[in-house]
Design an enzyme around this catalytic site. Structure first.
Site, PDB file in Angstrom:
ATOM      1  N   PRO A 265       0.808  -1.222   0.000  1.00 37.17           N
ATOM      2  CA  PRO A 265       0.000   0.000   0.000  1.00 37.17           C
ATOM      3  C   PRO A 265       0.842   1.273   0.000  1.00 37.17           C
ATOM      4  CG  PRO A 265      -0.802  -1.552   1.651  1.00 37.17           C
ATOM      5  CD  PRO A 265       0.501  -2.079   1.162  1.00 37.17           C
TER       6      PRO A 265
ATOM      7  N   GLU B 215       1.160  -7.905   8.073  1.00 33.52           N
ATOM      8  CA  GLU B 215       1.449  -6.477   8.165  1.00 33.52           C
ATOM      9  C   GLU B 215       2.538  -6.042   7.190  1.00 33.52           C
ATOM     10  OE1 GLU B 215      -0.199  -4.159  10.089  1.00 33.52           O
ATOM     11  OE2 GLU B 215      -1.567  -5.855  10.368  1.00 33.52           O
TER      12      GLU B 215
ATOM     13  N   ARG C 274      -1.813  -8.104 -21.627  1.00 31.48           N
ATOM     14  CA  ARG C 274      -2.628  -7.769 -22.793  1.00 31.48           C
ATOM     15  C   ARG C 274      -1.939  -6.758 -23.711  1.00 31.48           C
ATOM     16  NH1 ARG C 274      -6.273  -3.782 -22.876  1.00 31.48           N
ATOM     17  NH2 ARG C 274      -7.916  -5.191 -23.588  1.00 31.48           N
TER      18      ARG C 274
ATOM     19  N   ASP D 194      -8.324   1.929 -25.602  1.00 30.99           N
ATOM     20  CA  ASP D 194      -8.952   1.658 -24.316  1.00 30.99           C
ATOM     21  C   ASP D 194      -8.781   2.867 -23.393  1.00 30.99           C
ATOM     22  OD1 ASP D 194      -9.772  -0.871 -24.971  1.00 30.99           O
ATOM     23  OD2 ASP D 194      -8.029  -1.870 -24.098  1.00 30.99           O
TER      24      ASP D 194
END
Length: 238
Positions: free
Chosen positions: A90, A117, A155, A170
């Site tokens: 994160p 953690e 992709r 896209d």
């Protein structure tokens, strides 16, 4: 392109790599996905622990430095191609389409999946991986994030899609950094909702103009942060 995934739960990837375009790409040797169980580098004891309590106290457990560093260094030697090491956390730089395009220019990525953690800080200090986050939220582990990155990067590899041009326009992509325009298929009308006439008339110049306008409109309404400065000024004038 080779993906090496460091994880405590390699079986999570069994279904993922056996379905859809990813499965086809693996069978056609466009990509290679190898999952490595971090616990294989744990101390030779009954429970083979790879985590422990943090120094200084606090909730949860941390993944230990020794098995992680040994695992990554061992896996790195399995292929002679240079590898970009990516640690899913994160605290990392937020993943986006431009980063995916950058990753796709490499022949090999290693995705290091955290749990609990996170990792002992020395994992980062010693291995010097790129720290990447897929968004401002918390997952149970990095495996889901690794799948997101594999899916997005794969992709972009030539031959992955039936029409390689399809990824250019896209949303967020190199041919269109805005949101993609609305699209329609058969039937022409359903419950009173009709396909816009411009898409049925065969005038490709007008279709392109309509799509560009709709793309800009959607981006203004939903993601104005994606607009270029001159587009933002036009939005204010509108």
């Amino acid at each position: 392109m080779r993906f090496d995934v460091i994880t405590l739960f390699p079986s999570l990837f069994d279904g993922y790599v056996s379905q859809g375009l990813i499965s086809k790409a693996v069978k056609r040797n466009l990509i290679e996905i190898n999952c490595h169980n971090l616990r294989d580098w744990a101390p030779q004891s009954i429970h083979r622990p790879v985590d422990d309590k943090p120094f200084g106290g606090g909730p949860g457990m941390l993944i230990q430095v020794e098995p992680t560093v040994n695992c990554v260094e061992s896996v790195e030697k399995l292929d002679t191609r240079p590898v970009r090491k990516i640690l899913l956390t994160p605290q990392g730089k937020q993943f986006d389409q431009k980063m995916a395009e950058d990753f796709a220019s490499n022949e090999r990525l290693m995705l290091i999946c955290g749990r609990y953690e996170g990792f002992d800080q020395r994992v980062i200090d010693i291995l010097n991986p790129e720290e990447v986050s897929i968004g401002d939220f918390i997952l149970n582990g990095g495996e889901t994030a690794a799948m997101v990155i594999i899916d997005t990067v794969a992709r972009l590899i030539p031959g992955m899609l039936g029409d390689q041009e399809s990824n250019i326009d896209d949303s967020f992509s190199r041919g269109n950094r805005q949101l993609e325009f609305p699209q329609f298929t058969r039937p022409r009308e359903f419950r009173g909702h009709k396909v816009p006439e411009v898409l049925l008339e065969g005038n490709h110049a007008e279709i392109a103009k309509w799509r560009e306008a709709k793309s800009l409109q959607l981006t203004k309404e939903r993601r104005s942060d994606l607009l270029l400065p001159e587009q933002a000024i036009e939005t204010e004038l509108d």
